[in-house]
Scaffold this motif. Sequence first.
Motif, PDB file in Angstrom:
ATOM      1  N   TRP A 144       0.827  -1.217   0.000  1.00 42.71           N
ATOM      2  CA  TRP A 144       0.000   0.000   0.000  1.00 42.71           C
ATOM      3  C   TRP A 144       0.861   1.267   0.000  1.00 42.71           C
ATOM      4  N   LYS A 145       0.311   2.317  -0.606  1.00 44.18           N
ATOM      5  CA  LYS A 145       0.926   3.652  -0.519  1.00 44.18           C
ATOM      6  C   LYS A 145      -0.155   4.642  -0.126  1.00 44.18           C
ATOM      7  N   ALA A 146       0.244   5.651   0.623  1.00 47.52           N
ATOM      8  CA  ALA A 146      -0.712   6.703   0.961  1.00 47.52           C
ATOM      9  C   ALA A 146      -1.028   7.504  -0.306  1.00 47.52           C
ATOM     10  N   ARG A 147      -2.225   8.068  -0.335  1.00 48.03           N
ATOM     11  CA  ARG A 147      -2.643   8.889  -1.464  1.00 48.03           C
ATOM     12  C   ARG A 147      -1.643  10.027  -1.683  1.00 48.03           C
ATOM     13  N   ASN A 148      -1.294  10.275  -2.917  1.00 50.80           N
ATOM     14  CA  ASN A 148      -0.386  11.378  -3.264  1.00 50.80           C
ATOM     15  C   ASN A 148       0.977  11.272  -2.586  1.00 50.80           C
ATOM     16  N   SER A 149       1.389  10.038  -2.315  1.00 55.68           N
ATOM     17  CA  SER A 149       2.713   9.876  -1.717  1.00 55.68           C
ATOM     18  C   SER A 149       3.353   8.637  -2.315  1.00 55.68           C
ATOM     19  N   ASN A 150       4.669   8.701  -2.473  1.00 59.03           N
ATOM     20  CA  ASN A 150       5.363   7.537  -2.995  1.00 59.03           C
ATOM     21  C   ASN A 150       6.212   6.878  -1.916  1.00 59.03           C
ATOM     22  N   ALA A 151       6.048   7.328  -0.663  1.00 56.77           N
ATOM     23  CA  ALA A 151       6.876   6.797   0.418  1.00 56.77           C
ATOM     24  C   ALA A 151       6.507   5.343   0.705  1.00 56.77           C
ATOM     25  N   ASP A 152       7.531   4.519   0.928  1.00 58.35           N
ATOM     26  CA  ASP A 152       7.300   3.131   1.314  1.00 58.35           C
ATOM     27  C   ASP A 152       6.766   3.089   2.738  1.00 58.35           C
ATOM     28  N   SER A 450      -8.119   5.242   6.047  1.00 57.41           N
ATOM     29  CA  SER A 450      -7.785   6.530   6.641  1.00 57.41           C
ATOM     30  C   SER A 450      -7.974   7.614   5.583  1.00 57.41           C
ATOM     31  N   PRO A 451      -7.950   8.885   5.988  1.00 54.04           N
ATOM     32  CA  PRO A 451      -8.060   9.955   4.982  1.00 54.04           C
ATOM     33  C   PRO A 451      -6.978   9.847   3.907  1.00 54.04           C
ATOM     34  N   GLU A 452      -5.840   9.204   4.251  1.00 51.56           N
ATOM     35  CA  GLU A 452      -4.752   9.045   3.269  1.00 51.56           C
ATOM     36  C   GLU A 452      -4.969   7.812   2.388  1.00 51.56           C
ATOM     37  N   GLY A 453      -6.086   7.101   2.605  1.00 47.64           N
ATOM     38  CA  GLY A 453      -6.364   5.933   1.776  1.00 47.64           C
ATOM     39  C   GLY A 453      -5.685   4.665   2.261  1.00 47.64           C
TER      40      GLY A 453
END
Lengths: 488, 95
Positions: A144-152, A450-453
């Motif tokens: 999974w990745k948070a929305r609008n983020s490429n962080a592992d 979560s709000p971040e998906g």
Amino acid sequence: MSALTDLTIAGMKAGLAAREFSASELTAAHLTAMETARHLNAFILETPEIAQNQAAAADIALANGSAGPLAGIPLGIKDLFCTQGVQTTAGSKILEGFIPQYESTVSGKLLGAGAVMLGKLNLDEFAMGSSNETSAYGRVLSPWKARNSNADLVPGGSSGGSASAVSARLVAGATGTDTGGSIRQPAAFVGISGIKPTYGRCSRWGVVAFASSLDQPGPMARTVEDCALLLTTMCGYDAKDSTSLNVPVPDFAALLTGDLRGKRVGVPREYRLDGMDETIAKLWEQGLSWLKDAGAEIVEVSLPHTKYALPAYYIIAPAEASSNLARYDGVRYGLRVTPPGANLADMYAATRAAGFGPEVKRRIMIGTYVLSAGYYDAYYTQAQKVRALIARDFDRAWAHCDLLLTPTAPSAAFEFGAKADPLEMYLNDVFTVPSSLAGLPAMSVPAGLSPEGLPLGLHIIGKPLDEPTVLNAGLAIERAANFTAKPQ
Amino acid sequence: MSVDAATVRKIARLARIGIDDAEVAPLAVELSAILGWIEQLGEVDTTGIAPMTAVIPNHLAWRTDAITDGDIQAKVLANAPDATSGFFAVPKVIE
């Protein structure tokens, strides 16, 4: 073929029985998925040849009517379960190259039921961790990745490889082990289900020991029904584990109704933490209303010693670990480091210094300290007394309710390195540790984003041996939440 | 609870884990923080409470005192770092 890896275990069973596809085709689809997802580092060891042979045997059994209940179902096995003839590392350098000469009871039961082993899944070293960052074989990534983020993101831990592989559709299900939340927290972080049964339900024989009075194997899968199917096979009395419970094992899947009429769900007021994440608090409320819709009555209960569960756990678990891990001495198996001119004691110290990672050393040292002369009563005996009080809290709550609903974790999955302070990492298990100390069955089911998906889980705790009610509450939440989100 | 350097060395020795001099100070800080946090258990009144010894009350099962395996020397030694002449071999113990 991508559709095959998306099926549930129940769907695979039906498709195999109806000859819509063969076990070999099913395994091939998963082996392909495994190859294309190596960047997740979910496996310490892939075992494609073993898988293909087991799948071929399952096809023969399916054709001649001798198939077991899990014939042809592709699973991953956490690398804490000893597998005969297949390297088992516990995520530690000290066991690199260790080839067990025997099969753990639980993995043996799964394979005996016809399951296919795709490989050995990565984990925190000796299952000590909540983020899979302590494995000597590299960190596991969440799919999974948070929305609008490429962080592992971390997959949770310690069963992080299991969680990541099930979520990413590399395996249909996986074994996990849970000492303080190691099945439930990673399940919540990646949007899958996982159940830790009552302590003693699943044999610990052949599972590399971390904290023997807490360790308990259990299944992780994408649906509650799939967890029930695996759990039925994994449970059962084993004379080789002195704490194994000699009680009948029901067909957990057959008992699933999702009906909670006549059941009372307790809400432990001490679990409402100060500064609790708003999304988590809202999801908890939502979960309670779903259970109400399924027929349950909601009651508030009190578990007054909750705040002492984590400190008690961080005495008891390291104490048992320091004793269990004394066996890694470079003599009978695993790594040996002998400095020039070293005697036996030097060899022990050098082997353990080189073989254990920082978190394992930290816990062994804490455990050694709290068990040492002069401190034993102040720390260890006191912790075991507090543990008795925590178990008594649950006993008293059962006078008012049949199960408890809480969040699984205080937050969604975090980024690597976000919890560098060991104490901050330990606090991640705040909701799962108390039920571990009391030996109660508990499960996490995905309930929302979560709000971040990112996936969030709800946590159901049941009475001793009442897995059927826990699973039914899980099913009720699963149906109501209709969690269909998948990692990209 | 504050753990000093001497205590860190003592714990490491008891645990049979070799540590470098450079590791002692950071370990003292970490262990002090963890033990300090654990100390809150002392405030719980446990008068008259027996330490928990079993999660689920369970009688230990009896079994026949009989040999159930044997003749597996090769299996026992299969993972040994040094198996010499059918034994686990170790560095000398006597000074």
